[in-house]
Motif scaffolding. Structure first.
Motif, PDB file in Angstrom:
ATOM      1  N   ALA A 292     -20.272-130.359  18.235  1.00 48.82           N
ATOM      2  CA  ALA A 292     -21.660-130.797  18.076  1.00 48.82           C
ATOM      3  C   ALA A 292     -22.213-130.348  16.728  1.00 48.82           C
ATOM      4  O   ALA A 292     -22.901-131.117  16.042  1.00 48.82           O
ATOM      5  N   LYS A 293     -21.903-129.139  16.332  1.00 47.25           N
ATOM      6  CA  LYS A 293     -22.375-128.621  15.045  1.00 47.25           C
ATOM      7  C   LYS A 293     -21.852-129.479  13.898  1.00 47.25           C
ATOM      8  O   LYS A 293     -22.604-129.844  12.993  1.00 47.25           O
ATOM      9  N   HIS A 294     -20.574-129.830  13.955  1.00 44.31           N
ATOM     10  CA  HIS A 294     -19.979-130.663  12.903  1.00 44.31           C
ATOM     11  C   HIS A 294     -20.576-132.070  12.910  1.00 44.31           C
ATOM     12  O   HIS A 294     -20.836-132.650  11.857  1.00 44.31           O
ATOM     13  N   LEU A 295     -20.795-132.617  14.100  1.00 48.37           N
ATOM     14  CA  LEU A 295     -21.361-133.961  14.204  1.00 48.37           C
ATOM     15  C   LEU A 295     -22.749-134.012  13.578  1.00 48.37           C
ATOM     16  O   LEU A 295     -23.041-134.891  12.767  1.00 48.37           O
ATOM     17  N   PHE A 296     -23.598-133.052  13.930  1.00 45.87           N
ATOM     18  CA  PHE A 296     -24.947-133.052  13.383  1.00 45.87           C
ATOM     19  C   PHE A 296     -24.945-132.759  11.888  1.00 45.87           C
ATOM     20  O   PHE A 296     -25.757-133.319  11.142  1.00 45.87           O
TER      21      PHE A 296
ATOM     22  N   THR B 199     -31.281-140.364  16.735  1.00 42.76           N
ATOM     23  CA  THR B 199     -31.691-139.358  17.710  1.00 42.76           C
ATOM     24  C   THR B 199     -30.617-139.092  18.739  1.00 42.76           C
ATOM     25  O   THR B 199     -30.620-138.065  19.376  1.00 42.76           O
ATOM     26  N   ASP B 200     -29.706-140.020  18.935  1.00 47.17           N
ATOM     27  CA  ASP B 200     -28.652-139.864  19.907  1.00 47.17           C
ATOM     28  C   ASP B 200     -27.296-139.998  19.221  1.00 47.17           C
ATOM     29  O   ASP B 200     -26.828-141.103  18.971  1.00 47.17           O
ATOM     30  N   PRO B 201     -26.646-138.887  18.911  1.00 51.25           N
ATOM     31  CA  PRO B 201     -25.385-138.958  18.186  1.00 51.25           C
ATOM     32  C   PRO B 201     -24.250-139.590  18.997  1.00 51.25           C
ATOM     33  O   PRO B 201     -23.254-140.019  18.433  1.00 51.25           O
TER      34      PRO B 201
ATOM     35  N   ASP C 282     -22.580-133.679   9.821  1.00 49.35           N
ATOM     36  CA  ASP C 282     -22.154-134.940   9.200  1.00 49.35           C
ATOM     37  C   ASP C 282     -23.300-135.945   9.154  1.00 49.35           C
ATOM     38  O   ASP C 282     -23.507-136.622   8.143  1.00 49.35           O
ATOM     39  N   LEU C 283     -24.054-136.052  10.250  1.00 46.81           N
ATOM     40  CA  LEU C 283     -25.185-136.980  10.289  1.00 46.81           C
ATOM     41  C   LEU C 283     -26.245-136.587   9.253  1.00 46.81           C
ATOM     42  O   LEU C 283     -26.791-137.441   8.562  1.00 46.81           O
ATOM     43  N   LYS C 284     -26.518-135.302   9.153  1.00 47.44           N
ATOM     44  CA  LYS C 284     -27.505-134.824   8.190  1.00 47.44           C
ATOM     45  C   LYS C 284     -27.041-135.093   6.759  1.00 47.44           C
ATOM     46  O   LYS C 284     -27.817-135.533   5.905  1.00 47.44           O
ATOM     47  N   ARG C 285     -25.771-134.853   6.495  1.00 50.30           N
ATOM     48  CA  ARG C 285     -25.208-135.064   5.164  1.00 50.30           C
ATOM     49  C   ARG C 285     -25.286-136.543   4.771  1.00 50.30           C
ATOM     50  O   ARG C 285     -25.513-136.893   3.622  1.00 50.30           O
ATOM     51  N   GLN C 286     -25.138-137.425   5.762  1.00 50.98           N
ATOM     52  CA  GLN C 286     -25.193-138.863   5.503  1.00 50.98           C
ATOM     53  C   GLN C 286     -26.628-139.381   5.492  1.00 50.98           C
ATOM     54  O   GLN C 286     -26.853-140.564   5.256  1.00 50.98           O
TER      55      GLN C 286
END
Length: 111
Positions: free
Chosen positions: A90-94, A105-107, A96-100
Protein backbone atom coordinates in the motif's frame (compact mmCIF):
# COMPACT_ATOMS: atom_id res chain seq x y z
CA UNK A 1 -4.68 -30.18 17.39
CA UNK A 2 -2.74 -30.85 14.23
CA UNK A 3 0.48 -29.17 13.15
CA UNK A 4 0.16 -25.54 12.01
CA UNK A 5 -0.57 -25.47 8.29
CA UNK A 6 -1.87 -21.95 7.74
CA UNK A 7 -0.29 -20.17 4.79
CA UNK A 8 -0.81 -16.98 2.87
CA UNK A 9 1.14 -18.29 -0.13
CA UNK A 10 -1.70 -18.99 -2.53
CA UNK A 11 -1.14 -20.37 -6.01
CA UNK A 12 -1.37 -17.57 -8.61
CA UNK A 13 -4.72 -18.79 -9.96
CA UNK A 14 -6.28 -18.86 -6.50
CA UNK A 15 -4.75 -15.45 -5.60
CA UNK A 16 -6.18 -13.94 -8.81
CA UNK A 17 -9.62 -15.40 -8.04
CA UNK A 18 -9.52 -14.14 -4.46
CA UNK A 19 -8.45 -10.67 -5.61
CA UNK A 20 -11.20 -10.53 -8.23
CA UNK A 21 -13.88 -11.47 -5.69
CA UNK A 22 -12.68 -9.41 -2.71
CA UNK A 23 -11.36 -6.29 -4.46
CA UNK A 24 -14.80 -4.71 -4.72
CA UNK A 25 -15.32 -5.04 -0.96
CA UNK A 26 -11.95 -4.22 0.59
CA UNK A 27 -11.64 -0.49 0.29
CA UNK A 28 -15.34 0.30 -0.01
CA UNK A 29 -16.11 -1.33 3.35
CA UNK A 30 -13.30 0.55 5.08
CA UNK A 31 -14.31 3.87 3.56
CA UNK A 32 -17.97 3.32 4.41
CA UNK A 33 -17.11 2.54 8.04
CA UNK A 34 -14.86 5.59 8.28
CA UNK A 35 -17.47 7.84 6.67
CA UNK A 36 -20.15 6.70 9.11
CA UNK A 37 -17.85 7.37 12.06
CA UNK A 38 -17.07 10.85 10.72
CA UNK A 39 -20.79 11.50 10.15
CA UNK A 40 -21.35 10.52 13.79
CA UNK A 41 -18.87 13.19 14.89
CA UNK A 42 -15.63 11.23 15.20
CA UNK A 43 -12.62 13.18 13.86
CA UNK A 44 -11.29 11.74 10.57
CA UNK A 45 -7.87 10.56 11.87
CA UNK A 46 -9.51 8.75 14.80
CA UNK A 47 -12.18 7.30 12.50
CA UNK A 48 -9.46 5.78 10.31
CA UNK A 49 -7.73 4.26 13.34
CA UNK A 50 -11.00 2.81 14.63
CA UNK A 51 -11.78 1.34 11.22
CA UNK A 52 -8.37 -0.31 10.90
CA UNK A 53 -8.67 -1.76 14.40
CA UNK A 54 -12.14 -3.12 13.77
CA UNK A 55 -11.20 -4.69 10.45
CA UNK A 56 -8.14 -6.31 12.06
CA UNK A 57 -10.33 -7.63 14.87
CA UNK A 58 -12.81 -9.09 12.40
CA UNK A 59 -10.03 -10.71 10.36
CA UNK A 60 -8.48 -12.25 13.46
CA UNK A 61 -11.81 -13.65 14.59
CA UNK A 62 -12.47 -15.18 11.19
CA UNK A 63 -9.00 -16.73 11.25
CA UNK A 64 -9.54 -18.12 14.75
CA UNK A 65 -12.88 -19.58 13.70
CA UNK A 66 -11.24 -21.29 10.72
CA UNK A 67 -8.48 -22.66 12.95
CA UNK A 68 -11.01 -23.97 15.47
CA UNK A 69 -13.01 -25.69 12.74
CA UNK A 70 -9.85 -27.20 11.24
CA UNK A 71 -8.46 -28.06 14.71
CA UNK A 72 -5.15 -26.31 14.19
CA UNK A 73 -3.20 -23.54 15.83
CA UNK A 74 -3.13 -20.13 14.14
CA UNK A 75 0.19 -18.95 12.73
CA UNK A 76 0.70 -15.51 14.25
CA UNK A 77 4.08 -15.24 12.51
CA UNK A 78 2.44 -15.56 9.10
CA UNK A 79 -0.20 -12.97 10.01
CA UNK A 80 2.50 -10.52 11.05
CA UNK A 81 4.47 -11.22 7.86
CA UNK A 82 1.39 -10.81 5.65
CA UNK A 83 0.40 -7.57 7.41
CA UNK A 84 3.86 -6.17 6.76
CA UNK A 85 3.65 -7.12 3.10
CA UNK A 86 0.22 -5.51 2.72
CA UNK A 87 1.37 -2.29 4.39
CA UNK A 88 4.49 -2.18 2.22
CA UNK A 89 2.45 -2.76 -0.95
CA UNK A 90 0.00 0.00 0.00
CA UNK A 91 2.83 2.39 0.83
CA UNK A 92 4.46 1.78 -2.56
CA UNK A 93 1.14 2.11 -4.40
CA UNK A 94 0.33 5.46 -2.83
CA UNK A 95 3.90 6.70 -3.37
CA UNK A 96 3.63 5.76 -7.05
CA UNK A 97 0.27 7.53 -7.39
CA UNK A 98 1.63 10.64 -5.68
CA UNK A 99 4.75 10.64 -7.87
CA UNK A 100 2.54 10.43 -10.97
CA UNK A 101 0.36 13.27 -9.69
CA UNK A 102 -2.64 10.97 -9.67
CA UNK A 103 -5.49 12.17 -7.47
CA UNK A 104 -7.51 8.94 -7.49
CA UNK A 105 -9.37 8.24 -4.28
CA UNK A 106 -9.57 4.49 -4.77
CA UNK A 107 -6.24 2.92 -5.74
CA UNK A 108 -7.89 -0.47 -6.31
CA UNK A 109 -10.35 0.68 -8.96
CA UNK A 110 -8.65 3.84 -10.21
CA UNK A 111 -11.68 6.05 -9.55
Amino acid sequence: MSEPSETFDLPPVVRALADAITQKYRLSLALQMTEELVDAGVPMPIAFHITVGELCTAAARVAMTACAIEEREPRRDLWIQRSGEVFDDAKHLFADLKRQGDERTDPETGR
